[in-house]
Design an enzyme around this catalytic site. Structure first.
Site, PDB file in Angstrom:
ATOM      1  N   ASP A 200      34.878  37.711  44.446  1.00 16.71           N
ATOM      2  CA  ASP A 200      35.249  38.383  45.705  1.00 16.71           C
ATOM      3  C   ASP A 200      34.230  38.871  45.856  1.00 16.71           C
ATOM      4  O   ASP A 200      33.155  39.231  47.197  1.00 16.71           O
ATOM      5  CB  ASP A 200      36.865  38.423  46.257  1.00 16.71           C
ATOM      6  CG  ASP A 200      37.210  36.889  46.982  1.00 16.71           C
ATOM      7  OD1 ASP A 200      37.070  36.593  46.832  1.00 16.71           O
ATOM      8  OD2 ASP A 200      38.320  37.709  45.905  1.00 16.71           O
TER       9      ASP A 200
ATOM     10  N   SER B   8      45.841  34.577  41.346  1.00 19.02           N
ATOM     11  CA  SER B   8      44.694  35.568  41.736  1.00 19.02           C
ATOM     12  C   SER B   8      45.572  36.534  40.742  1.00 19.02           C
ATOM     13  O   SER B   8      47.241  36.487  40.806  1.00 19.02           O
ATOM     14  CB  SER B   8      44.582  35.469  43.063  1.00 19.02           C
ATOM     15  OG  SER B   8      45.205  37.349  43.420  1.00 19.02           O
TER      16      SER B   8
END
Ligand code: ARG
Length: 396
Positions: free
Chosen positions: A15, A173
């Protein structure tokens, strides 16, 4: 003319790596990355990656000591555990990240800071409310919230720009700092499914833990742990040591469906070996050193404190006021706690304190008893008075 600068909180993951060119292209700005070590981070290799993905400058900061002294230990003293399950590792790290971002933006002359949080979580709130408190004029950009790219889109975007990104990410995550590891998403999103062993990294599966228990003695000064087994240790070392030790016994796993600030329920897997041991030990020491009223009021404050941390309100006067109360309660929380680690459990088996309110000569049934037995009779007579009165007057 010099370009505007944006300061990006950089973890080195997909990200935030994709965010570097994306910010340059969409905001026509130079990007400076800032990587913060709150434990478990290889700062130099992430710094290099920041430069490889196009940052004009890549900064690092070791925030571990500040994290321990200004965030983790106050939260430990407060007994802050969200929804009685989560020792708040991620939540305690975010305000410090906000602080470093604000400081670096100022020193680098950046007009904005950026972070890699999604639009569904608590972390965006914690960082942005933190920035609002510390540097209200600073603009905040949240690329992941804005760009609407899927994971596949991000990989394509990165490949088109020849970014050296590593797409073989974990199935979950994950966020880590000294106080614990948080895992979510992937198959963990089905709360009926037992988490697979791969969701855990710090703690051993029960079947791999030793048959024999381990005993530990932890010394606290004013509610702060300072020694393990007679050895003085600085906070970072003490926490790391307990993470390893308790993790080896499978201690500190948490499987929780929690209530996020943004209104969603989410299933979270936590590992917090040191935090689990330290909270248990600290609380045990308080059972010796606080009165019933202090302990009960403190338990309410603990819940409020946990909410404040979880909900991103660290930099508030309310949190400072709670801290002032907590600190005051810790003035006799000095002593030792003995803990047994065994097959996923952490059990307090002994506690002692020089200024304990527990007094053997009052508690004992042996000859050294000093409790005034005769006084009990009068006490019961007065204490039971309203009960007798009600029975006389209102019976039937
Ligand atoms: N649910 C936890 C919290 O709100 C952990 C969030 C972890 N973040 C992550 N990117 N895995 O504090």
């Amino acid at each position: 003319m010099a370009k505007d600068k944006i300061l990006l909180a950089y973890s080195g993951g997909l990200d935030t790596s994709v965010a570097v060119p994306w910010l340059q292209e969409n905001y026509n700005a130079e990007v400076i990355t800032l990587t913060i070590d709150l434990g478990m981070v290889d700062l130099e290799s992430i710094r290099q990656r920041g430069l490889q993905v196009g940052a004009v400058k890549a900064m690092t900061v070791d925030g571990r000591e500040t994290l321990v002294n200004e965030f983790l230990f106050p939260a430990l003293q407060a007994g802050a555990i969200y929804e009685e399950k989560y020792p708040l590792a991620t939540a305690l790290g975010r305000p410090l990240i906000a602080r470093y971002l604000a400081e670096a933006a100022q020193s680098e002359g950046a007009y904005a800071v950026a972070h890699g949080c999604t639009g569904k979580g608590n972390d965006q709130v914690r960082i942005e409310v933190g920035i609002a408190a510390l540097a209200p004029k600073l603009k905040v950009i949240a690329p992941i919230r804005e760009w609407g790219m899927s994971r596949e889109d991000e990989i394509e975007y990165g490949q088109a720009r020849n970014l050296p990104i590593n797409a073989s990410q974990s199935r979950f995550s994950v966020d880590e700092n000294l106080w614990g590891r948080s895992a979510e998403a992937g198959e963990l999103e089905d709360p009926w499914q037992e988490p697979p062993e791969e969701a855990f990294a710090w703690t051993k599966a029960l079947s791999d833990t030793p048959m024999d228990p381990a005993y530990l003695e932890i010394h606290f000064e004013l509610g702060i742990p300072t020694q393990v087994d007679g050895e003085s240790m600085a906070g970072i070392d003490l926490i790391s040591h307990l993470n390893t030790l308790a993790g080896a016994h499978g201690v500190g796993r948490v499987d929780h469906v929690e209530n996020r600030l943004v209104g969603i329920k989410s299933r979270e897997i936590y590992e917090a070996p040191a935090a689990t041991v330290l909270h248990a030990a600290h609380q045990a020491l308080e059972t010796l050193t606080l009165t019933k009223e202090q302990a009960r009021t403190k338990a309410k404050i603990a819940q409020e404190y946990a909410d404040v941390v979880y909900n991103g309100l660290w930099f508030t006067h309310h949190r400072q006021d709670l801290d002032a109360y907590v600190r005051s309660t810790q003035r006799y929380v000095t002593g030792d706690v003995r803990v047994r680690l065994h097959r996923g459990t952490c059990m307090v088996v002994g506690r002692r304190a020089p200024q304990a309110l527990y007094q053997y000569h009052l508690a004992t049934y042996d000859r050294s008893d000093q409790f005034d037995h005769a006084a009990a009779e009068g006490f019961i007579s007065i204490y039971g008075l309203p009960v007798r009165t009600q029975n006389q007057v209102q019976s039937g």
